[in-house]
Design a protein around this motif. Structure first.
Motif, PDB file in Angstrom:
ATOM      1  N   LYS A  77       0.818  -1.221   0.000  1.00 44.17           N
ATOM      2  CA  LYS A  77       0.000   0.000   0.000  1.00 44.17           C
ATOM      3  C   LYS A  77       0.853   1.274   0.000  1.00 44.17           C
ATOM      4  O   LYS A  77       0.341   2.349  -0.282  1.00 44.17           O
ATOM      5  N   HIS A  78       2.147   1.141   0.259  1.00 43.27           N
ATOM      6  CA  HIS A  78       3.021   2.313   0.286  1.00 43.27           C
ATOM      7  C   HIS A  78       3.857   2.474  -0.993  1.00 43.27           C
ATOM      8  O   HIS A  78       4.599   3.436  -1.121  1.00 43.27           O
ATOM      9  N   ILE A  79       3.733   1.540  -1.920  1.00 43.71           N
ATOM     10  CA  ILE A  79       4.538   1.581  -3.141  1.00 43.71           C
ATOM     11  C   ILE A  79       4.018   2.662  -4.083  1.00 43.71           C
ATOM     12  O   ILE A  79       2.840   2.697  -4.415  1.00 43.71           O
ATOM     13  N   GLU A  80       4.929   3.529  -4.521  1.00 46.23           N
ATOM     14  CA  GLU A  80       4.584   4.534  -5.533  1.00 46.23           C
ATOM     15  C   GLU A  80       5.060   4.098  -6.910  1.00 46.23           C
ATOM     16  O   GLU A  80       4.444   4.416  -7.917  1.00 46.23           O
ATOM     17  N   LYS A  81       6.187   3.376  -6.933  1.00 40.82           N
ATOM     18  CA  LYS A  81       6.790   3.013  -8.207  1.00 40.82           C
ATOM     19  C   LYS A  81       7.717   1.825  -7.991  1.00 40.82           C
ATOM     20  O   LYS A  81       8.308   1.685  -6.926  1.00 40.82           O
ATOM     21  N   ILE A  82       7.838   0.976  -9.031  1.00 38.50           N
ATOM     22  CA  ILE A  82       8.792  -0.132  -9.025  1.00 38.50           C
ATOM     23  C   ILE A  82       9.595  -0.057 -10.317  1.00 38.50           C
ATOM     24  O   ILE A  82       9.018   0.042 -11.406  1.00 38.50           O
ATOM     25  N   GLU A  83      10.924  -0.108 -10.176  1.00 41.81           N
ATOM     26  CA  GLU A  83      11.806  -0.113 -11.338  1.00 41.81           C
ATOM     27  C   GLU A  83      12.710  -1.342 -11.286  1.00 41.81           C
ATOM     28  O   GLU A  83      13.295  -1.641 -10.247  1.00 41.81           O
ATOM     29  N   PHE A  84      12.808  -2.025 -12.413  1.00 42.07           N
ATOM     30  CA  PHE A  84      13.755  -3.117 -12.575  1.00 42.07           C
ATOM     31  C   PHE A  84      14.939  -2.559 -13.358  1.00 42.07           C
ATOM     32  O   PHE A  84      14.748  -1.937 -14.406  1.00 42.07           O
ATOM     33  N   THR A  85      16.138  -2.760 -12.859  1.00 40.64           N
ATOM     34  CA  THR A  85      17.341  -2.299 -13.549  1.00 40.64           C
ATOM     35  C   THR A  85      18.197  -3.506 -13.901  1.00 40.64           C
ATOM     36  O   THR A  85      18.412  -4.389 -13.068  1.00 40.64           O
ATOM     37  N   PHE A  86      18.669  -3.515 -15.156  1.00 37.46           N
ATOM     38  CA  PHE A  86      19.469  -4.619 -15.675  1.00 37.46           C
ATOM     39  C   PHE A  86      20.778  -4.051 -16.196  1.00 37.46           C
ATOM     40  O   PHE A  86      20.776  -3.094 -16.973  1.00 37.46           O
ATOM     41  N   VAL A  87      21.875  -4.639 -15.770  1.00 30.89           N
ATOM     42  CA  VAL A  87      23.201  -4.215 -16.223  1.00 30.89           C
ATOM     43  C   VAL A  87      23.818  -5.409 -16.942  1.00 30.89           C
ATOM     44  O   VAL A  87      23.936  -6.497 -16.373  1.00 30.89           O
ATOM     45  N   ARG A  94      27.983 -12.553 -30.650  1.00 29.84           N
ATOM     46  CA  ARG A  94      26.563 -12.831 -30.872  1.00 29.84           C
ATOM     47  C   ARG A  94      25.733 -11.959 -29.952  1.00 29.84           C
ATOM     48  O   ARG A  94      26.147 -11.633 -28.831  1.00 29.84           O
ATOM     49  N   ALA A  95      24.540 -11.628 -30.413  1.00 35.15           N
ATOM     50  CA  ALA A  95      23.605 -10.842 -29.611  1.00 35.15           C
ATOM     51  C   ALA A  95      22.713 -11.779 -28.799  1.00 35.15           C
ATOM     52  O   ALA A  95      22.561 -12.964 -29.125  1.00 35.15           O
ATOM     53  N   PHE A  96      22.123 -11.232 -27.745  1.00 38.57           N
ATOM     54  CA  PHE A  96      21.222 -11.979 -26.871  1.00 38.57           C
ATOM     55  C   PHE A  96      19.970 -11.161 -26.616  1.00 38.57           C
ATOM     56  O   PHE A  96      20.005  -9.926 -26.648  1.00 38.57           O
ATOM     57  N   ASN A  97      18.894 -11.859 -26.318  1.00 36.22           N
ATOM     58  CA  ASN A  97      17.678 -11.247 -25.782  1.00 36.22           C
ATOM     59  C   ASN A  97      17.416 -11.888 -24.431  1.00 36.22           C
ATOM     60  O   ASN A  97      17.629 -13.091 -24.266  1.00 36.22           O
ATOM     61  N   VAL A  98      16.946 -11.079 -23.490  1.00 37.07           N
ATOM     62  CA  VAL A  98      16.569 -11.618 -22.181  1.00 37.07           C
ATOM     63  C   VAL A  98      15.122 -11.205 -21.916  1.00 37.07           C
ATOM     64  O   VAL A  98      14.783 -10.025 -21.944  1.00 37.07           O
ATOM     65  N   GLN A  99      14.274 -12.202 -21.673  1.00 41.50           N
ATOM     66  CA  GLN A  99      12.873 -11.963 -21.342  1.00 41.50           C
ATOM     67  C   GLN A  99      12.668 -12.382 -19.892  1.00 41.50           C
ATOM     68  O   GLN A  99      13.077 -13.476 -19.498  1.00 41.50           O
ATOM     69  N   ILE A 100      12.050 -11.502 -19.107  1.00 40.06           N
ATOM     70  CA  ILE A 100      11.764 -11.816 -17.703  1.00 40.06           C
ATOM     71  C   ILE A 100      10.271 -12.091 -17.571  1.00 40.06           C
ATOM     72  O   ILE A 100       9.436 -11.278 -17.975  1.00 40.06           O
ATOM     73  N   ASN A 114       8.199  -6.057 -19.952  1.00 41.00           N
ATOM     74  CA  ASN A 114       8.478  -5.574 -21.302  1.00 41.00           C
ATOM     75  C   ASN A 114       9.085  -4.195 -21.262  1.00 41.00           C
ATOM     76  O   ASN A 114       8.768  -3.413 -20.371  1.00 41.00           O
ATOM     77  N   PRO A 115       9.940  -3.903 -22.205  1.00 38.54           N
ATOM     78  CA  PRO A 115      10.297  -4.693 -23.371  1.00 38.54           C
ATOM     79  C   PRO A 115      11.334  -5.754 -23.023  1.00 38.54           C
ATOM     80  O   PRO A 115      11.943  -5.738 -21.962  1.00 38.54           O
ATOM     81  N   THR A 116      11.539  -6.678 -23.971  1.00 39.81           N
ATOM     82  CA  THR A 116      12.614  -7.658 -23.865  1.00 39.81           C
ATOM     83  C   THR A 116      13.942  -6.916 -23.852  1.00 39.81           C
ATOM     84  O   THR A 116      14.126  -5.942 -24.584  1.00 39.81           O
ATOM     85  N   ILE A 117      14.865  -7.364 -23.031  1.00 38.94           N
ATOM     86  CA  ILE A 117      16.182  -6.714 -22.946  1.00 38.94           C
ATOM     87  C   ILE A 117      17.042  -7.220 -24.098  1.00 38.94           C
ATOM     88  O   ILE A 117      17.240  -8.434 -24.238  1.00 38.94           O
ATOM     89  N   GLN A 118      17.518  -6.303 -24.902  1.00 37.05           N
ATOM     90  CA  GLN A 118      18.357  -6.656 -26.048  1.00 37.05           C
ATOM     91  C   GLN A 118      19.802  -6.343 -25.718  1.00 37.05           C
ATOM     92  O   GLN A 118      20.123  -5.228 -25.298  1.00 37.05           O
ATOM     93  N   ILE A 119      20.672  -7.334 -25.914  1.00 36.60           N
ATOM     94  CA  ILE A 119      22.093  -7.196 -25.602  1.00 36.60           C
ATOM     95  C   ILE A 119      22.874  -7.383 -26.902  1.00 36.60           C
ATOM     96  O   ILE A 119      22.973  -8.501 -27.416  1.00 36.60           O
ATOM     97  N   PRO A 120      23.406  -6.308 -27.451  1.00 33.64           N
ATOM     98  CA  PRO A 120      24.142  -6.419 -28.722  1.00 33.64           C
ATOM     99  C   PRO A 120      25.435  -7.231 -28.571  1.00 33.64           C
ATOM    100  O   PRO A 120      25.991  -7.348 -27.480  1.00 33.64           O
ATOM    101  N   THR A 128      19.818  -0.919 -18.437  1.00 30.91           N
ATOM    102  CA  THR A 128      18.441  -0.774 -18.903  1.00 30.91           C
ATOM    103  C   THR A 128      17.543  -0.718 -17.679  1.00 30.91           C
ATOM    104  O   THR A 128      17.616  -1.590 -16.813  1.00 30.91           O
ATOM    105  N   THR A 129      16.692   0.299 -17.618  1.00 32.04           N
ATOM    106  CA  THR A 129      15.749   0.422 -16.505  1.00 32.04           C
ATOM    107  C   THR A 129      14.334   0.363 -17.059  1.00 32.04           C
ATOM    108  O   THR A 129      14.005   1.062 -18.019  1.00 32.04           O
ATOM    109  N   ILE A 130      13.526  -0.491 -16.455  1.00 32.52           N
ATOM    110  CA  ILE A 130      12.136  -0.668 -16.888  1.00 32.52           C
ATOM    111  C   ILE A 130      11.238  -0.381 -15.685  1.00 32.52           C
ATOM    112  O   ILE A 130      11.350  -1.033 -14.644  1.00 32.52           O
ATOM    113  N   GLU A 131      10.351   0.581 -15.852  1.00 37.58           N
ATOM    114  CA  GLU A 131       9.397   0.918 -14.791  1.00 37.58           C
ATOM    115  C   GLU A 131       8.120   0.114 -15.004  1.00 37.58           C
ATOM    116  O   GLU A 131       7.597   0.038 -16.120  1.00 37.58           O
ATOM    117  N   ILE A 132       7.634  -0.482 -13.937  1.00 35.29           N
ATOM    118  CA  ILE A 132       6.384  -1.233 -13.993  1.00 35.29           C
ATOM    119  C   ILE A 132       5.238  -0.222 -13.960  1.00 35.29           C
ATOM    120  O   ILE A 132       5.202   0.651 -13.083  1.00 35.29           O
TER     121      ILE A 132
END
Length: 184
Positions: A77-87, A94-100, A114-120, A128-132
């Motif tokens: 009930k106290h959450i204002e925002k959630i961010e997932f950060t991927f390094v 070769r390139a990779f995609n990571v789907q969580i 989303n989006p899928t994390i693209q790793i060149p 990469t930071t993704i806000e829910i």
């Protein structure tokens, strides 16, 4: 004389303290607001060429890592925002995609980050930071497992990974919870 001086100093002290103080308002706490950020380390792995080859040296295009969720519903009930950060950092050609994907206790998928994390290919450190979205925050608290699907993309020149390749895919992630505790 000394007695008169003590009386004058006493009266002066009383006047000073009486004029410099006001009643304490204990009701101020009714409108308190405390903002805090809480960071949870989620996953960390290094994948080398052997992780993408089977026992016969044939490429395995998909790896999966599953972790148990660490986010408690007690602060929902106290959450204002959630961010997932991927390094990420990739020394493969070769390139990779990571789907969580988030799963419930019955191991059913309940949410795709989303989006899928693209790793060149041959990429330095990328963050990469993704806000829910606010309307999806509640699903995070019904999550029992996070699954990281790492997909090895086909090469552009037809080359394949070999066991002697000295390349590594570095991946780490964390979740940042932005909390706002309010009274009243």
């Amino acid at each position: 004389m000394m007695k008169a001086l003590k009386i004058i100093l006493g009266i002066f002290a009383i006047l000073c303290f009486q004029g410099c103080t006001k009643p304490i308002d204990f009701d101020q706490i009714d409108a308190a607001e405390i903002k805090a950020n809480y960071i949870l380390t989620q996953a960390y792995f290094n994948l080398g060429s052997s992780n993408f080859l089977d026992e016969f040296g044939i490429e395995i295009p998909l790896q999966n890592d599953v972790i148990q969720a660490q986010i408690s519903g007690s602060s929902q009930k106290h959450i204002e925002k959630i961010e997932f950060t991927f390094v990420t950092q990739n020394s493969f050609d070769r390139a990779f995609n990571v789907q969580i994907v988030l799963f419930d206790v019955a191991q059913n998928p309940i949410y795709f980050i989303n989006p899928t994390i693209q790793i060149p290919a041959n990429s330095g450190e990328i963050t990469t930071t993704i806000e829910i979205p606010k309307e999806d925050i509640a699903v995070i608290f019904t999550t029992e497992y996070f699954s990281f699907f790492v997909q090895l993309l086909p090469s552009t020149d037809g080359s394949v990974i070999s066991l002697s390749d000295d390349a590594t895919l570095h991946f780490k992630s964390y979740v940042e919870l932005f909390l706002n505790y309010k009274t009243a």
